[in-house]
Design a protein around this motif. Structure first.
Motif, short mmCIF file in Angstrom:
data_model
loop_
_atom_site.label_atom_id
_atom_site.label_comp_id
_atom_site.label_asym_id
_atom_site.label_seq_id
_atom_site.Cartn_x
_atom_site.Cartn_y
_atom_site.Cartn_z
N ALA A 69 0.83 -1.21 0.00
CA ALA A 69 0.00 0.00 0.00
C ALA A 69 0.87 1.26 0.00
O ALA A 69 0.55 2.24 -0.67
CB ALA A 69 -0.92 -0.01 1.21
N GLN A 70 1.96 1.21 0.72
CA GLN A 70 2.87 2.36 0.77
C GLN A 70 3.50 2.60 -0.60
O GLN A 70 3.67 3.74 -1.03
CB GLN A 70 3.96 2.13 1.81
N ILE A 71 3.82 1.53 -1.31
CA ILE A 71 4.36 1.66 -2.66
C ILE A 71 3.33 2.31 -3.59
O ILE A 71 3.66 3.19 -4.39
CB ILE A 71 4.80 0.29 -3.21
N LEU A 72 2.07 1.89 -3.46
CA LEU A 72 0.99 2.49 -4.25
C LEU A 72 0.90 3.99 -3.97
O LEU A 72 0.78 4.80 -4.90
CB LEU A 72 -0.34 1.80 -3.92
N LEU A 73 0.93 4.37 -2.73
CA LEU A 73 0.84 5.78 -2.34
C LEU A 73 2.01 6.58 -2.91
O LEU A 73 1.81 7.66 -3.47
CB LEU A 73 0.81 5.89 -0.82
N PRO A 85 -4.01 7.83 2.90
CA PRO A 85 -3.10 6.75 3.30
C PRO A 85 -3.74 5.69 4.20
O PRO A 85 -3.53 4.49 3.99
CB PRO A 85 -1.97 7.48 4.03
N GLU A 86 -4.53 6.13 5.17
CA GLU A 86 -5.13 5.17 6.09
C GLU A 86 -6.15 4.29 5.37
O GLU A 86 -6.21 3.08 5.58
CB GLU A 86 -5.79 5.89 7.27
N LEU A 87 -6.96 4.91 4.48
CA LEU A 87 -7.94 4.14 3.74
C LEU A 87 -7.26 3.15 2.80
O LEU A 87 -7.68 1.99 2.69
CB LEU A 87 -8.85 5.09 2.94
N VAL A 88 -6.21 3.59 2.11
CA VAL A 88 -5.49 2.71 1.20
C VAL A 88 -4.92 1.51 1.94
O VAL A 88 -5.02 0.36 1.48
CB VAL A 88 -4.36 3.49 0.48
N LYS A 89 -4.34 1.74 3.10
CA LYS A 89 -3.72 0.65 3.85
C LYS A 89 -4.77 -0.31 4.42
O LYS A 89 -4.60 -1.53 4.36
CB LYS A 89 -2.83 1.21 4.96
N LYS A 90 -5.86 0.23 4.96
CA LYS A 90 -6.90 -0.64 5.51
C LYS A 90 -7.59 -1.45 4.41
O LYS A 90 -7.91 -2.62 4.60
CB LYS A 90 -7.92 0.19 6.29
N THR A 91 -7.81 -0.81 3.26
CA THR A 91 -8.43 -1.53 2.14
C THR A 91 -7.51 -2.63 1.64
O THR A 91 -7.96 -3.75 1.35
CB THR A 91 -8.75 -0.55 0.99
N GLN A 92 -6.22 -2.33 1.55
CA GLN A 92 -5.27 -3.36 1.09
C GLN A 92 -5.20 -4.53 2.05
O GLN A 92 -5.15 -5.69 1.63
CB GLN A 92 -3.89 -2.76 0.89
N ILE A 93 -5.20 -4.26 3.33
CA ILE A 93 -5.20 -5.34 4.33
C ILE A 93 -6.43 -6.22 4.16
O ILE A 93 -6.35 -7.45 4.20
CB ILE A 93 -5.13 -4.75 5.75
N SER A 94 -7.59 -5.60 3.93
CA SER A 94 -8.84 -6.35 3.74
C SER A 94 -8.79 -7.20 2.48
O SER A 94 -9.13 -8.39 2.50
CB SER A 94 -10.01 -5.36 3.67
N LEU A 95 -8.34 -6.61 1.38
CA LEU A 95 -8.27 -7.34 0.11
C LEU A 95 -7.30 -8.52 0.21
O LEU A 95 -7.61 -9.63 -0.25
CB LEU A 95 -7.82 -6.40 -1.01
N SER A 96 -6.15 -8.26 0.79
CA SER A 96 -5.13 -9.31 0.88
C SER A 96 -5.56 -10.43 1.82
O SER A 96 -5.26 -11.61 1.58
CB SER A 96 -3.80 -8.71 1.34
N ALA A 97 -6.27 -10.08 2.88
CA ALA A 97 -6.66 -11.09 3.88
C ALA A 97 -7.81 -11.98 3.40
O ALA A 97 -7.85 -13.17 3.73
CB ALA A 97 -7.06 -10.39 5.18
#
Length: 302
Positions: free
Chosen positions: A221-225, A235-247
């Motif tokens: 997610a940080q790389i995407l940002l 940033p917080e939304l991107v990271k939380k969304t990525q965690i959800s998608l990956s999990a």
């Protein structure tokens, strides 16, 4: 891109950042969102690849736009019904009968909503208000509509961050065939035919990027940002969304990313045809048999 930079493209930007496309001999240029569907951009010859969903690929096949999905990024559908969590009178889909739905204008989604309610013992009767994009969520949060549809990942996480959490109903939990690829990577058939080795190299570099995101969601997610400073992503939304998608949404039956479930694809195609939701260039329902094997492949993956 199918939209401005977001988590759908995380694996692309990871592979680019890590040099995996370069290592594979691929000189990748990421074009900004143009307002056109990626399949249309590819058909016009302006791009070789893009990110899109299964329904777009199916319609491309019907309209003889030569694209094939080579990386079925999302395995589990994350699109469904959204309503405010504090709407206590709605505990299951059949409770939505008689309520007001913020309709995006998609006949497919409307049919899925109706079938979900019917499969739960309801009538599938509700009022509709035509709203699209952020307007639908604003109307929902303000109480002007009772429910809408959207991605339970990004919109669900956004609602939590805004203090207005949603409750959700997933289509596939109520025997409604759902999109087998809410997002995936397609290549033009022309490119595949002319450059089979480059096709494999591109696909496997892309898979490597999404596999990294699968196992390292916050770093990805940080790389995407960092790759998209002008997109003004949260940033917080991107990271939380990525965690959800990956999990919960990206891991395939091989334990990695990208492999399509051809049976799920065919079930979805058959559902769309049965409901007469697929039309040719004249507007007539498509009755000829359609095969998922002509639209998606696992051939180029590791």
């Amino acid at each position: 891109m199918s939209w401005t930079a977001n988590n759908n493209q995380t694996g692309i930007f990871v592979a680019q950042k890590m040099g995996w496309y370069k290592d594979a001999g691929i000189d990748l240029e990421v074009l900004p969102y143009s307002g056109q569907r990626p399949t249309e951009v590819i058909a016009a010859g302006a791009a070789d690849a893009g990110d899109t969903n299964a329904e777009a690929v199916i319609n491309a096949a019907i309209n003889q736009i030569g694209v094939t999905m080579v990386h079925n990024t999302q395995q589990k559908p994350s699109y469904g019904i959204l309503l405010k969590a504090d709407k206590a009178e709605v505990t299951r889909p059949r409770d939505l009968d008689g309520l007001t739905y913020a309709d995006w204008g998609s006949a497919t989604i409307r049919a899925q909503v109706q079938d979900m309610i019917k499969n739960d013992g309801g009538k599938g009767d509700f009022k509709t208000v035509n709203l699209a994009g952020p307007d639908a969520y604003t109307a929902l949060n303000e109480g002007r509509v009772d429910f809408t549809t959207g991605f339970v990942t990004v919109e669900g996480e956004r609602a939590k961050l805004n203090g207005t959490p949603y409750k959700t109903f997933a289509f596939d939990n109520y025997d409604v065939p759902a999109n087998p690829a809410d997002i995936g990577i397609v290549l033009s058939n022309n490119f595949i035919e002319k450059h089979p080795k480059a096709t494999e190299a591109f696909t496997q570099a892309t898979q490597k990027g999404y596999d990294f995101a699968l196992n390292h969601p916050e770093e990805a997610a940080q790389i995407l940002l960092e790759a998209n400073p002008d997109a003004h992503l949260d940033p917080e939304l991107v990271k939380k969304t990525q965690i959800s998608l990956s999990a919960a949404y990206w891991k395939d039956h091989e334990g990695v990313t990208g492999h399509a479930d051809l049976r799920a694809w065919q079930d979805y195609i058959n559902y769309l045809q049965k409901k007469e939701l697929l039309h040719d260039a004249t507007g007539a329902p498509v009755t000829a048999a359609l095969s998922a094997n002509d639209m998606v492949t696992n051939r180029y993956l590791k």
